[in-house]
Design a protein around this motif. Structure first.
Motif, PDB file in Angstrom:
ATOM      1  N   LEU A 129       1.050  -1.173  -0.184  1.00  0.00           N
ATOM      2  CA  LEU A 129      -0.145  -0.224  -0.034  1.00  0.00           C
ATOM      3  C   LEU A 129       0.819   1.353   0.063  1.00  0.00           C
ATOM      4  O   LEU A 129       0.333   2.351   0.067  1.00  0.00           O
ATOM      5  N   SER A 130       2.261   1.177  -0.061  1.00  0.00           N
ATOM      6  CA  SER A 130       3.009   2.330   0.162  1.00  0.00           C
ATOM      7  C   SER A 130       3.445   2.486  -1.293  1.00  0.00           C
ATOM      8  O   SER A 130       3.785   1.947  -2.124  1.00  0.00           O
ATOM      9  N   ASP A 131       4.477   3.804  -1.082  1.00  0.00           N
ATOM     10  CA  ASP A 131       4.911   4.266  -2.584  1.00  0.00           C
ATOM     11  C   ASP A 131       6.459   3.998  -2.321  1.00  0.00           C
ATOM     12  O   ASP A 131       7.063   3.603  -3.405  1.00  0.00           O
ATOM     13  N   ILE A 132       7.270   4.476  -1.141  1.00  0.00           N
ATOM     14  CA  ILE A 132       8.446   3.990  -1.135  1.00  0.00           C
ATOM     15  C   ILE A 132       8.698   3.600   0.335  1.00  0.00           C
ATOM     16  O   ILE A 132       8.236   4.162   1.303  1.00  0.00           O
ATOM     17  N   LYS A 307       7.289  -3.231  -5.578  1.00  0.00           N
ATOM     18  CA  LYS A 307       7.684  -1.778  -6.108  1.00  0.00           C
ATOM     19  C   LYS A 307       8.059  -0.907  -5.186  1.00  0.00           C
ATOM     20  O   LYS A 307       9.011   0.054  -5.535  1.00  0.00           O
ATOM     21  N   SER A 308       7.439  -0.949  -4.043  1.00  0.00           N
ATOM     22  CA  SER A 308       7.943   0.143  -2.953  1.00  0.00           C
ATOM     23  C   SER A 308       9.443  -0.060  -2.423  1.00  0.00           C
ATOM     24  O   SER A 308      10.100   0.747  -2.053  1.00  0.00           O
ATOM     25  N   LEU A 313      15.561   0.489  -3.021  1.00  0.00           N
ATOM     26  CA  LEU A 313      16.795   0.002  -3.299  1.00  0.00           C
ATOM     27  C   LEU A 313      17.446   1.103  -4.571  1.00  0.00           C
ATOM     28  O   LEU A 313      18.592   1.205  -4.486  1.00  0.00           O
ATOM     29  N   THR A 314      16.449   1.579  -5.229  1.00  0.00           N
ATOM     30  CA  THR A 314      17.108   2.636  -6.257  1.00  0.00           C
ATOM     31  C   THR A 314      17.383   3.983  -5.604  1.00  0.00           C
ATOM     32  O   THR A 314      18.409   4.375  -6.063  1.00  0.00           O
ATOM     33  N   MET A 315      16.611   4.600  -4.759  1.00  0.00           N
ATOM     34  CA  MET A 315      16.968   5.816  -4.118  1.00  0.00           C
ATOM     35  C   MET A 315      17.979   5.770  -2.879  1.00  0.00           C
ATOM     36  O   MET A 315      18.352   6.987  -2.906  1.00  0.00           O
ATOM     37  N   ALA A 316      18.296   4.531  -2.365  1.00  0.00           N
ATOM     38  CA  ALA A 316      18.975   4.764  -1.038  1.00  0.00           C
ATOM     39  C   ALA A 316      20.537   5.019  -1.886  1.00  0.00           C
ATOM     40  O   ALA A 316      20.932   4.275  -2.764  1.00  0.00           O
TER      41      ALA A 316
END
Ligand code: 13P
Ligand code: SF4
Length: 329
Positions: A129-132, A307-308, A313-316
């Protein structure tokens, strides 16, 4: 425990675990809050971001996850083709328990213009239910990438959310969950301890309430606290997080003194995570022998939750000393 669910009488558990680890092509991952004997035999010990990365990258066929359930679930979400076992399925988390998916869904629906930035200490359903997703070592670098005008729901840890909100001077809608372990530190007892050790800095996890954070010289994830332990100039450090992390500090820095911050009774035992403590060598042996208890996640739910996690992992931007929360401002 019935006879067949017990290790054979007189078994050398360490040798048996080692034999099974090889036979099963298994990797043993352990969080810093695990008992020393588990940390010592693990293939890798780390914080929740590092453990997620290891789980995503391993080529072992079995992941024996010595941590709590949301961590083992994360390993399964990221590595669905692996068998993931958790020595004790009851190893939960008070933060996860504080955030039932149906209530979180209703909260999201009531705030359609907000994105959900969610601490990894939550269920797979809440991740879906989360985005990130964030961990304490990636939260700051991820938050910095979200445009200032974007409204944010942060859950389920109101203390981590509040800390980020104060540090970034950014309003967020906070879910009211807490970690029962970090909530139990006592400001009064911490003040007494500081008076007994003048000049000793305090390192605190951001799951601590503000009354503890306000006395901290360093605030960061478990890995961040370990890095601080290596670099602070003195020889005594007060540690305000789950005390099993001190095992790693003492191993790596035998000439320094590490003191666990106290709870209300002045005894740091009330800050041992009761969920993490459920894992034992005996249960790890049985998990490797029987490949049970196994984590299973329905595929649609797994893909939604992934997805979240992938966004995290992409943004960290890194682990210790890079994406970490760093020194208190
Ligand atoms: P980190 O390992 O990310 O610091 O998180 C600590 C924690 O709460 C584990 O439950
Ligand atoms: Fe959950 Fe707190 Fe235990 Fe971490 S220490 S697993 S946040 S209850």
């Amino acid at each position: 425990m019935s006879a067949e669910t017990k290790p054979p009488a007189g078994a050398d558990l360490l040798a048996e675990i080692d034999r099974l680890r090889k036979e099963r092509n298994a990797v043993i991952l352990a969080h810093y809050y695990q008992k020393p004997e588990i940390q010592d035999l693990a293939d890798f010990v780390g914080d929740s971001l590092e453990l997620s990365r290891k789980a995503a990258a391993t080529d072992a066929e079995v992941i024996a996850f010595c941590g709590v359930k949301f961590m083992a679930d994360t390993a399964k979400i990221l590595s669905p083709e692996k068998i993931v076992v958790l020595p004790d399925l009851d190893a939960g988390c008070s933060l996860e328990d504080s955030c039932p998916p149906e209530k979180f869904k209703a909260f999201r629906e009531a705030h359609p213009d907000h994105i959900a930035l969610t601490y990894i200490n939550c269920s797979t359903e809440v991740k879906a239910l989360s985005d990130i997703i964030v961990t304490s070592s990636s939260a700051e670098s991820i938050l910095a990438q979200i445009p200032p005008e974007q409204k944010i729901i942060f859950g389920p840890d109101r203390h981590l959310g509040g800390y980020l909100s104060r540090k970034f001077d950014r309003e967020m809608l906070l879910w009211p969950g807490v970690c029962i372990v970090h909530e139990a530190f006592s400001e009064t007892e911490l003040m007494k301890l500081k008076a007994q050790h003048p000049g000793a800095p305090v390192a605190a996890h951001p799951e601590c309430p503000p009354a503890i954070i306000d006395h901290a010289d360093y605030v960061g994830s478990t890995s961040g606290i370990l890095s601080f332990a290596k670099t602070f100039p003195g020889d005594t450090l007060i540690v305000a997080t789950e005390p099993h992390i001190i095992h790693q500090m003492q191993k790596e820095l035998p000439n320094k003194t590490f003191i666990g911050a106290p709870g209300a009774d002045g005894n740091c035992n009330c800050n041992i995570c009761p969920y993490m403590a459920l894992n034992t060598l005996e249960k790890l042996y049985l998990a490797l022998r029987d490949l049970q208890p196994r984590i299973e996640i329905e595929e649609g739910l797994r893909l939604a939750a992934k997805k979240s996690l992938d966004a995290m992992l992409t943004m960290a931007s890194g682990t210790v000393g890079k994406g970490d929360l760093g020194a208190r401002s």
